[in-house]
Design an enzyme around this catalytic site. Sequence first.
Site, mmCIF file in Angstrom:
data_model
loop_
_atom_site.group_PDB
_atom_site.id
_atom_site.type_symbol
_atom_site.label_atom_id
_atom_site.label_comp_id
_atom_site.label_asym_id
_atom_site.label_seq_id
_atom_site.Cartn_x
_atom_site.Cartn_y
_atom_site.Cartn_z
ATOM 1 N N ASP A 1 -7.277 -2.331 14.463
ATOM 2 C CA ASP A 1 -8.680 -2.647 14.151
ATOM 3 C C ASP A 1 -8.793 -3.921 13.304
ATOM 4 O O ASP A 1 -9.841 -4.201 12.728
ATOM 5 C CB ASP A 1 -9.369 -1.460 13.460
ATOM 6 C CG ASP A 1 -8.762 -1.108 12.098
ATOM 7 O OD1 ASP A 1 -7.776 -1.774 11.681
ATOM 8 O OD2 ASP A 1 -9.267 -0.182 11.442
ATOM 9 N N HIS B 1 -7.085 -4.719 10.540
ATOM 10 C CA HIS B 1 -6.917 -4.619 9.083
ATOM 11 C C HIS B 1 -5.588 -5.197 8.617
ATOM 12 O O HIS B 1 -4.623 -5.254 9.375
ATOM 13 C CB HIS B 1 -7.108 -3.178 8.575
ATOM 14 C CG HIS B 1 -6.006 -2.225 8.914
ATOM 15 N ND1 HIS B 1 -6.240 -0.965 9.423
ATOM 16 C CD2 HIS B 1 -4.648 -2.309 8.794
ATOM 17 C CE1 HIS B 1 -5.097 -0.338 9.587
ATOM 18 N NE2 HIS B 1 -4.104 -1.133 9.223
ATOM 19 N N ASP C 1 0.814 -1.215 0.000
ATOM 20 C CA ASP C 1 0.000 0.000 0.000
ATOM 21 C C ASP C 1 0.848 1.266 0.000
ATOM 22 O O ASP C 1 2.080 1.208 0.160
ATOM 23 C CB ASP C 1 -0.963 -0.007 1.204
ATOM 24 C CG ASP C 1 -0.278 -0.413 2.514
ATOM 25 O OD1 ASP C 1 0.963 -0.422 2.560
ATOM 26 O OD2 ASP C 1 -0.993 -0.710 3.477
ATOM 27 N N GLU D 1 -9.616 -1.680 5.513
ATOM 28 C CA GLU D 1 -10.298 -1.319 6.753
ATOM 29 C C GLU D 1 -11.529 -2.187 6.980
ATOM 30 O O GLU D 1 -11.997 -2.842 6.041
ATOM 31 C CB GLU D 1 -10.695 0.162 6.683
ATOM 32 C CG GLU D 1 -9.521 1.120 6.567
ATOM 33 C CD GLU D 1 -8.715 1.248 7.861
ATOM 34 O OE1 GLU D 1 -8.652 0.282 8.651
ATOM 35 O OE2 GLU D 1 -8.127 2.332 8.069
HETATM 36 C C1 GLP Z 1 -0.646 0.500 8.510
HETATM 37 C C2 GLP Z 1 -0.212 -0.351 7.327
HETATM 38 C C3 GLP Z 1 -0.363 -1.826 7.621
HETATM 39 C C4 GLP Z 1 0.307 -2.166 8.943
HETATM 40 C C5 GLP Z 1 -0.339 -1.363 10.052
HETATM 41 C C6 GLP Z 1 0.264 -1.645 11.421
HETATM 42 O O1 GLP Z 1 -2.012 0.615 8.599
HETATM 43 N N1 GLP Z 1 -0.949 -0.028 6.162
HETATM 44 O O2 GLP Z 1 0.203 -2.579 6.567
HETATM 45 O O3 GLP Z 1 0.183 -3.532 9.193
HETATM 46 O O4 GLP Z 1 -0.153 0.014 9.756
HETATM 47 O O5 GLP Z 1 1.419 -0.895 11.602
HETATM 48 P P1 GLP Z 1 2.478 -1.116 12.758
HETATM 49 O O6 GLP Z 1 3.289 -2.281 12.329
HETATM 50 O O7 GLP Z 1 3.284 0.126 12.778
HETATM 51 O O8 GLP Z 1 1.719 -1.366 13.995
#
Ligand code: GLP
Length: 260
Positions: A136, A138, A67, A143
Amino acid sequence: MEVVVLPSYQEMSKAAAQVIAGVLNEKPNAVLGMATGSTPLGVYQELVKMHKAGELDFHQVTTFNLDEYVGLPKSNSQSYHYFMHENFFKHVNIAPDNIYIPSGTTKNYRAFCAWYEKRIEECGGIDVQILGIGSDGHIAFNEPGSSLSSRTRLKTLAEPTIQDNARFFDRKEDVPIYAITMGVGTILEARTLVLLANGKNKANAVAQMVEGPVTSMITASALQLHPSAKVFLDEDAAGQLKMREYYDWVMKKKPGAPQT
Ligand code: GLP
């Protein structure tokens, strides 16, 4: 789903990096699916270490990132382009032409997303996809409410995600509210999925992903539908799993399991 709980973030990262190294050893021109966020940083560090030790070669590898934020140019330090370059690509011998990351600044998002999907297919599909999980539930930026068969598309971020990601920006208002993300359907087509989670704030999402119903309200629960999904957790992230003892038992018994 294979659930592996390890005592520390470092051990969890090492175990996940071993899976990726295993794929690369068997298939030097593998296609890797990359993720951003703080969770996979340890995996990237392990892979870079293996590369520097002469154990891993990336020159034939192709990568597709999950993404990217809409509106951030590649040079913005919060863009996922920048993150990937700083934390991984500049430390290994990957060919720049083999790196694919969704564009956050394209003029035509619909056409770009269709092209991105086509490129994944033309490159033979993703061999192993690295994933984190949002608080959440995802995966990528799918989402709650995202179709479990969704494809790469423009997505509006949910408030908890904007709140979580605000820590990386000067002000909450600076967090982009749109992103381009691979869909859940796109992710499920990768041959192997490697999801990592650490910390208490992920424990609820992890429990719902592993032991809750398959639902678009927790898009990570779609991993239950995948034939080869590996979940690496630290103790804190595993804290709300009801079947925790069974997962440990399975791992302990694995080396002695009857061979087919
Ligand atoms: C963002 C990214 C996800 C990732 C999530 C959690 O939303 N798009 O791919 O898994 O953050 O991030 P973190 O690893 O910093 O908790």
